[in-house]
Design an enzyme around this catalytic site. Sequence first.
Site, mmCIF file in Angstrom:
data_model
loop_
_atom_site.group_PDB
_atom_site.id
_atom_site.type_symbol
_atom_site.label_atom_id
_atom_site.label_comp_id
_atom_site.label_asym_id
_atom_site.label_seq_id
_atom_site.Cartn_x
_atom_site.Cartn_y
_atom_site.Cartn_z
ATOM 1 N N ASP A 16 0.548 -1.552 -0.015
ATOM 2 C CA ASP A 16 -0.205 -0.141 -0.110
ATOM 3 C C ASP A 16 0.823 1.315 0.238
ATOM 4 O O ASP A 16 0.361 2.226 -0.008
ATOM 5 C CB ASP A 16 -0.951 0.188 1.001
ATOM 6 C CG ASP A 16 -0.250 -0.416 2.564
ATOM 7 O OD1 ASP A 16 1.069 -0.667 2.875
ATOM 8 O OD2 ASP A 16 -1.440 -0.471 3.095
ATOM 9 N N ASP A 75 4.593 0.356 13.545
ATOM 10 C CA ASP A 75 3.953 -0.316 13.157
ATOM 11 C C ASP A 75 4.560 -1.964 13.838
ATOM 12 O O ASP A 75 4.301 -2.495 14.332
ATOM 13 C CB ASP A 75 3.782 -0.959 12.082
ATOM 14 C CG ASP A 75 2.691 -0.012 11.132
ATOM 15 O OD1 ASP A 75 2.063 1.218 11.519
ATOM 16 O OD2 ASP A 75 2.501 -0.231 9.891
#
Length: 898
Positions: free
Chosen positions: A54, A462
Amino acid sequence: MKVSSLVHLLVAAVAAPAAAEFSWKNVNIGGGGGFVPGIVFHPTTPGVAYARTDIGGLYRLNPDDSWTPITDSLGTDERWGHWGIDAVALDPQEPNRVYAAVGMYTTNWDPNPGAIIRSDDKGATWVSTDLPFKVGGNMPGRGMGERLAVDPANSNIIYFGARSGNGLWKSTDGGATFSKVTSFTNAGSYIVDPSDLYGYNGDKIGLTFVTFDSTSSVRNGATSRIFVGTADNITASVYVSDDAGATWAPVAGQPTKYFPHKCKLQPTEKALYFTYSDGAGPYDGTSGGVYRYDLTTSTWKDITPVSGGDLFYGFGGLGLDMKKPGTLVVASLNSWWPDAQLFRSTDSGETWSPLWEWAGYPDMNLYYSIHTDKAPWINTGFLSQDSKRLGWMIEALEINPHDSDHWLYGTGLTLFGGHDLTKWDTTRNITIHSLAAGIEEMAVLGLASAPGGSELLAAVGDNNGFTFKEAADLLTSPQTPWMNPMWTSATDVDYAGNKPNQVVRVGNSPGSPQIAISTDGGLTWSPHYGASNTDHSGTLAYSADASTVLWSSGNAGVLRFHTSTATTYNPGSVVPSADSAEGVFTPVDSLPSGAVIAADKRNNSIFYAGFEGTLYRSLDGGATFLTVAVDPRSSTTSMTVVAIKDMVAHPVVAGEVWVSTNIGLLRSTDYGLNYAQVGEGSITNTEQFAFGLGEGGSKWNIYAFGYGLNGPRLYASSDNGESWVDIQGLQGFGAISANRVVGSASVEGQVYVGTNGRGVMFAKGVVEGGDPGNGGGEDSDDDEEEWCDATTTTSAVPTTSSVVIPTTTSTTLVTSVRPTTVSTSSRVTTASTSSTSTRSSTTSTSTRFTTTSSAPITQPTERAKRWGQCGGINWTGPKECEAPWTCQKLNDWYFQCL
Ligand SMILES: *[C@@H]1O[C@H](CO)[C@@H](O)[C@H](O)[C@H]1NC(C)=O
Ligand SMILES: *[C@@H]1O[C@H](CO)[C@@H](O)[C@H](O)[C@H]1NC(C)=O
Ligand SMILES: *[C@@H]1O[C@H](CO)[C@@H](O)[C@H](O)[C@H]1NC(C)=O
Ligand SMILES: *[C@@H]1O[C@H](CO)[C@@H](O)[C@H](O)[C@H]1NC(C)=O
């Protein structure tokens, strides 16, 4: 004359030095580290497959299960959004051809139009066609699809299902041009959050897939039957054309409750399979279904593997075994607890077998084993810490059309798969591996390389962060991420200059202290209990003796922790009491919120700071800051400093600090009292920059992202910033404002770039140009000794300030001030949007803290985020949700913020 000066300028631009010997490759963090929303295999040629990400571009599969990035060159500063891949399509008749729809956001965060890129050589080279609208590779619904498809009967015909209400688009010239299919009228009405008017959730998801029926007749050289999905749960979502796209109608009898995520043709069965979810994904879904549509009888059949209370998730991944008609695997899109579920059928969905089952709670029968040998940190930091092992955000799932045993599926964290899938039907026990070697999609938020300490410390979104102790470790995937504490993201890291194994990092997951200290160069950590449970994020500056942590936090201004009782703060043995003034972080009132900060790397008591156009320094260990009375002005344009973007102290020279600003780099060699512009405007609008050990091991190069002769790129200087060479070459790094950079403190000429979605890249070379050591260039040699000497200088700190403005002029490179909104949004969206991507719910965060840290257990005060867990049997985390979400019971074990 105008013409000749223009010619000169062009010649100068063409002749701008480029250091070809810098060839870039990834530091091997390994295992992806982010969402893999799409995987596509070529239907007829074995071994051809691609995986899309993405925010980090497109990758091609190699025979040894590894992946090669193929869109690096497209991620330029201007077109950074082209690393967002919203769809990929292969030409069934031409195995070397690949198409992708690129663009990161349909909001105004991404200023550029989307594009369809095409390659005839498996991604070695690309041609790009801009679309008259945006593409959203990192937007909601990015795992649906594929939205892009090539007609199996005609290589010139390509359809693209757009977002934002832009409808269906078609090319009849092999992707060179596209025009709107005006007869397709349902552009998809669904918006995730209509109240989020111009925000991330405020746009129409639009079309979700384009699927050709290769079993239908070919009419005028085109496949006659085409199916298109839209994000519409009110009228109809699946449309069909029986006349090669001339007219369209909703497919009769279709389910209308949910959104179709995947639609795949099984030609031998003459059937379409669909997965549905009640959300667009990738984080959501509380219900859904799996359907089979028989193309011969035009009938739908609900083949959803579970029902009733067991159906608390939607379905995403759908893989058909092309060699065994009737055999397929489907995946829950998000089953946050206890784990994802995958189901396999060998009878076209009549019956299913799950990949695991309860064997009397809490025991489970796992019909698989899972391994992460190619990225050991995934097991250490995730699989062994959490009930979720199979993953989450499973939208991509493919069975190799030429090998029934080979399958791959993408998750929010990595790409899993294996080579024994048919054992599911025989021994009923398959072997799953993380197969994401080569996919490096970390968003890097902070980098450091400590002289005499660790070679590379990388704070990432993340996945918290990673330590590479030695240069020899850079190509080996780490055994562990930063743990104890493990946060969703670490936003910065710094080391103490005189005690380089003392390292400090900051995290973004409030609910526990978000500062951690390491005394072994970042191998092991302890939480810093001087930090509150609410302050988080931002940047750090660690005093040279490790006695002071200065923290420009994301939510509470600039904070400071100082200890005088121990010159080395060892959190394992010294736990400051909360009521001691020395024991906690306290506000630094003399600095504005959001200040850029740096610690002198040699003098224990000096800190530097800047904000907008004002420079500050502290002579008392960061307790108080005074503004520095300089008004730095560009020697060439008289432009003043209005944006201070980065400050870096020299790694080994006391009193030397540089500042990155809208007019370029400023340098001080007197403890931040006087600053002068370097390079006379040869590099302006600089962003992050760094020092790195230079040739010979005693000089230091400067590496800077900024505007130089070749435009916005990465440049290097070996002569104190007098001259610069482009060391980026053909490598893309995305937006320069989003990049991090640090030079190696121990390997000559080695430099690391932290990207926003393509991991850490590094290269090594000799920086050409002026060399003060050889008397080259036009460097003034006055301060050469101090500059070059890799030993500590101990000059006294001057106390009188003067304004130093270089007076020489040179031919001007006109550059405009870069709008700061771009940098903010691209970075902010990484940290928030994409950061949710891999650990979106952070459901386990609070349990993680209480189970793995030796901290005094503090009751988490935070509210769970959207999609986060908020209750269930034995849940100890937050029971309330952030507004406007409410805690809803999905089953006895799992309540979620919806
Ligand atoms: C459509 O889906 C959204 C998201 O799940 C839901 O809020 C809405 O109620 C649905 N509409 C209908 C008519 O089912
Ligand atoms: C499947 O194999 C793994 C690894 O050998 C084993 O741990 C697991 O118990 C097996 N599952 C079942 C249901 O036998
Ligand atoms: C560091 O700065 C302090 C405070 O100004 C000064 O007194 C001291 O001499 C400096 N130390 C060194 C080693 O330069
Ligand atoms: C919940 O936790 C308690 C205490 O640890 C334990 O005795 C109990 O079995 C747990 N309940 C379930 C359903 O796991």
